[in-house]
Write an enzyme that holds these catalytic residues in place. Structure first.
Site, PDB file in Angstrom:
ATOM      1  CB  SER A   1      49.815  11.687 -23.313  1.00  0.00           C
ATOM      2  OG  SER A   1      50.952  12.269 -22.696  1.00  0.00           O
TER       3      SER A   1
ATOM      4  CG  HIS B   1      46.266   8.671 -24.514  1.00  0.00           C
ATOM      5  ND1 HIS B   1      46.627   9.248 -25.713  1.00  0.00           N
ATOM      6  CD2 HIS B   1      46.244   9.698 -23.615  1.00  0.00           C
ATOM      7  CE1 HIS B   1      46.819  10.538 -25.551  1.00  0.00           C
ATOM      8  NE2 HIS B   1      46.582  10.837 -24.285  1.00  0.00           N
TER       9      HIS B   1
ATOM     10  CD  GLU C   1      45.834   7.429 -29.135  1.00  0.00           C
ATOM     11  OE1 GLU C   1      46.075   7.731 -30.312  1.00  0.00           O
ATOM     12  OE2 GLU C   1      46.528   7.821 -28.170  1.00  0.00           O
TER      13      GLU C   1
ATOM     14  CG  ASN D   1      48.506  13.551 -28.013  1.00  0.00           C
ATOM     15  OD1 ASN D   1      47.679  14.363 -28.428  1.00  0.00           O
ATOM     16  ND2 ASN D   1      48.612  13.235 -26.728  1.00  0.00           N
TER      17      ASN D   1
END
Length: 803
Positions: A123, A146, A158, A197
């Site tokens: 992440s 991800h 991702e 994120n």
């Protein structure tokens, strides 16, 4: 040209993410081996076996059907590294420790197949640094991937390239993630926490900062920042509880450890919020520990209070004046919030401003274009619009001016001015970052077109960003007719000619008498002029069933005779579809309930998106399925029994009866297949936007193969003795207090219909005969006071009434 095929996948790490990634691979029927460390006691693969067993207990369910957990192959690094050679894709998903990942790569490198892709599910760790430790021979096939939690439900994946990645490898992996896994792929730059994120967690931290400033409670903030704001219904703090406060703290630490005020002007706001630190200290990590920002106490919801260190009653709502503001058009909405005097309105403007500011400052660093940011926030954080889309819709230049004024006045969380491209040049001239030519790349200082791989051609109407000029399905093709809430049309693209499409667009795609008539006319037109018919709608609802509101006025005026006539018309349409002289394919996406389910099961074939919810739910409003649903259950039981060596119909009837009597809904296409609403030969499609492409392909293939409808023939029913057996079990449930007297009455009527009524076991009946029984039962219930209570309760509150 060779085609990259993923025949088997290895997932390294049986923790929360690794196990759930393996589960999703099983859902889409990709063979998978799940690895972890050898257990110190018991079976060497005990850690993995325990993780696999735990998958069956998790909520929301990571598996389409729980028993598919057995399809995951358990392995450990001591005994089974040789199995890696069978895998075309290896996904590493161990803990977020750089040293542990690097040690694992050294261990597995000699066993990875020469063609296989190795991807790290992380992440936020640097993919480039990880790549430097991978053997040189693997580097061209190594990248970051991800998944968002939970992997089955979250659209976003991702992909993070490295400087040494082979471009074709990345294209191959994207194609697999899109069409096989059903994901929306965004390519992120190798920066801390990547795109979603980075923006999302910075936004949550900014929100917590503004909460302190304006003195709002968690429940009020969640009410303001959930659906009202066009975001996930869980809002801010409930979302944190679902993600896990330890996980959130880890992602925050990634920002703290890898950024500075020189690289991120918002850095001073990345300190761990005191309330988050306190909850972690207390071991209250959110949903997984049954306590975080919120916890349940019996039926009550409590929220954490930092001052007292304890939980207090929750349930406060936002001031409705702001609810009304949030329903206004984007430009008016932001103006009203910015000018509002109350703390809730000022808070809302502040977090929106902070989000716009942050996204603009970091667009060049984190993403190829603004499109990737907006789609990442939609797919990864459940936003209805990404930050750039909302900004552009509200009026690019005006909003930019407001943001800069707040920065200059010291109201913003960071002092850095908006980038020059916001005010000058192509973006300002175009009125935003999204145009028909492409979306703005701050790094390249130009609008860049959307990346289109061959796999994307399967998405006839993919999700698009505001301002891109993409035509919606409702505005595309050639309309043949648009009456009765059904648009009948064709798709004017090479390869899709010759197939008629019917799209229901009534409220909730409900089936009224007008809709039924329009569908019958579409079938007739398809028989005259086309290869077949696809029933498909671009919304996330196939159909929620019969339109009760449309039927009730007729019942009030003309009595039950009007209802019987409407039901027979619906039944006639279902039979018209079943015996059409061209293939009729139902392309099911989202909810297919009640009449929607009946429409699907009477089609020649069903093409269903993985996340489809199919079932006969009429019991919830005190009715029985009345458009052929019970007839379908009886016929399928007879067909399945005929294909077996047994002679007793009842075992084949039980599951269908139970599903209808308990209003069971398949919570995935896989579970719907288990319930019998999808059958062998039906197609399950992982990516919802590929549904229409596949459905049209099915019609063409069936037509080319010389489609003929099934011949009408009678079939056996279980008769009065079968009904008596079922009713005996229902008596026990009623007398034990498990069902009400009215539930017993409804279920008895269902049993009467699916067993063929008052006839001998083995009697041959027709579909028309059973549909007559269905209508009688349906009409009898419509007149029942307790059913009328249930109908009115559902129509007024949207919730089932138990009576």
């Amino acid at each position: 040209m060779s085609r990259f095929q993923v025949k088997k996948v290895a997932v390294l790490g049986a923790g929360v993410m690794g196990a759930q990634i393996a589960a999703h691979l099983v859902n889409v029927r990709v063979p998978v081996i799940l690895f972890d460390l050898p257990a110190k006691e018991g079976p060497k693969s005990g850690i993995v076996l325990k993780a696999i067993d735990n998958l069956k207990k998790l909520k929301p369910a990571p598996l389409g059907v729980a028993e598919d957990a057995a399809l995951i192959q358990a392995a450990n690094y001591e005994e089974h590294l040789g199995l890696l050679g069978e895998c075309d894709l290896v996904i590493e998903a161990i803990a977020e420790r750089m040293d542990w990942k690097l040690d694992l790569y050294k261990k597995i490198a000699p066993h990875v197949a020469p063609h296989a892709i190795l991807a790290s599910n992380t992440s936020g760790l640097s993919i480039t640094k990880l790549a430097e430790a991978v053997p040189e021979s693997i580097r061209p096939r190594f990248c970051g991937i991800h998944f968002f939690n939970p992997p089955r439900y979250m659209t976003l994946v991702e992909l993070i390239p490295t400087p040494t990645i082979n471009a074709q490898v990345l294209d191959d992996l994207e194609a697999f993630a899109v069409t096989a896994l059903g994901k929306g792929v965004v390519r992120a730059k190798d920066t801390p926490n990547f795109i979603a994120n980075r923006i999302g967690i910075a936004g949550m931290l900014a929100t917590m900062k503004e909460v302190e400033k304006f003195g709002l409670s968690f429940d009020v903030v969640d009410d303001l920042t959930g659906k009202r704001l066009g975001r996930a219904s869980s809002g801010t703090f409930r979302t944190a509880d679902v993600v896990g406060l330890d996980t959130m703290a880890h992602v925050v630490k990634t920002l703290q450890d890898n950024l500075s005020e020189a690289t991120d002007p918002f850095y001073p706001n990345f300190a761990t919020p005191p309330v988050l630190a306190k909850l972690i200290e207390l071991g209250r990590l959110g949903q997984k520990t049954k306590g975080g920002f919120y916890k349940k106490a019996g039926r009550d919801i409590l929220r954490f209070d930092l001052e007292s260190g304890d939980y207090v009653p929750a349930g406060q709502k936002a001031d409705e004046v702001y609810g009304r503001m949030l329903k206004k058009p984007a430009g008016q909405r932001l103006k009203l919030l910015r000018e509002s005097e109350g703390p809730q309105g000022q808070f809302l403007w502040a977090i929106l401003r902070d989000g716009f500011h942050y996204a603009a400052l970091h667009l060049a660093d984190i993403a190829e274009s603004a499109r990737d940011v907006d789609l990442a926030m939609r797919w990864g954080f459940g936003m209805k619009q990404g930050p750039f889309e909302l900004w552009q819709e509200a009026g690019w230049s005006q909003v930019a001016q407001w943001i800069q004024e707040d920065i200059d006045a010291g109201k913003a969380l960071a002092k850095a001015p908006l980038p020059k491209w916001v005010f000058d040049g192509p973006v300002a001239e175009a009125g935003g970052v999204h145009t028909p030519e492409g979306s703005w790349s701050a790094a390249e200082q130009r609008f860049v077109p959307e990346r289109r791989l061959p796999v994307h051609a399967r998405q006839l109407f993919p999700e698009s960003v505001l301002g891109s000029g993409a035509k919606a399905a409702e505005e595309s093709g050639t309309t043949i007719s648009d009456e009765g809430d059904v648009r009948v049309w064709t798709l004017d693209r090479p390869g899709y000619e010759g197939v008629l499409i019917a799209s229901i667009h009534s409220k909730m795609n409900a089936i009224s008498p007008d809709v039924a008539e329009a569908l019958a006319e579409a079938v007739a037109l398809a028989e005259r002029e086309y290869q077949g018919l696809v029933i498909w709608s671009p919304s996330d609802k196939f159909s929620v069933g019969a339109d009760l509101q449309a039927m009730l006025p007729a019942f009030v005026v003309a009595g039950v005779g009007a209802i019987e006539g409407a039901e027979q018309a619906l039944q006639d349409v279902m039979l018209r579809i079943r015996y059409a002289n061209v293939p009729v394919v139902s392309a099911v996406r989202g909810m297919a309930l009640g009449g929607g389910c009946e429409l699907a099961v009477h089609s020649a074939r069903r093409v269903a998106a993985m996340e489809s919810y199919i079932g006969l739910v009429e019991v919830g409003v005190g009715l029985v399925p009345g458009a052929g649903g019970l007839t379908y259950i009886a016929r399928r039981a007879a067909e399945n029994a005929a294909a077996s060596t047994g002679t007793d119909l009842l075992p084949f009837l039980t599951e269908g009866f139970t599903a209808a009597a308990m209003a069971k809904v398949g919570t995935s296409a896989l579970e719907s297949k288990k319930l019998g609403y999808l059958v062998e030969g039906d197609v399950i499609v992982p990516h919802k936007d590929e549904l229409l492409h596949v459905a049209i392909g099915q019609v063409k293939a069936m037509s080319d193969a010389g489609w003929r409808p099934p011949l009408k023939k009678p079939f056996r029913v279980a008769g009065r003795s079968g009904a008596a057996t079922i009713k005996g079990q229902l008596v026990n449930m009623r007398d034990g207090g498990f069902i009400s007297a009215h539930d017993f009455h409804i279920a008895s009527l269902i049993a009467h219909v699916v067993t063929g009524g008052d006839v001998d076991p083995g009697t041959l009946v027709t579909e028309e005969y059973l549909m007559r029984l269905e209508r009688d039962a349906f009409c009898a219930l419509v007149q029942h006071p307790k059913t009328q209570e249930r109908i009115m309760g559902m129509l007024s509150t949207g919730k089932p009434v138990r009576n």
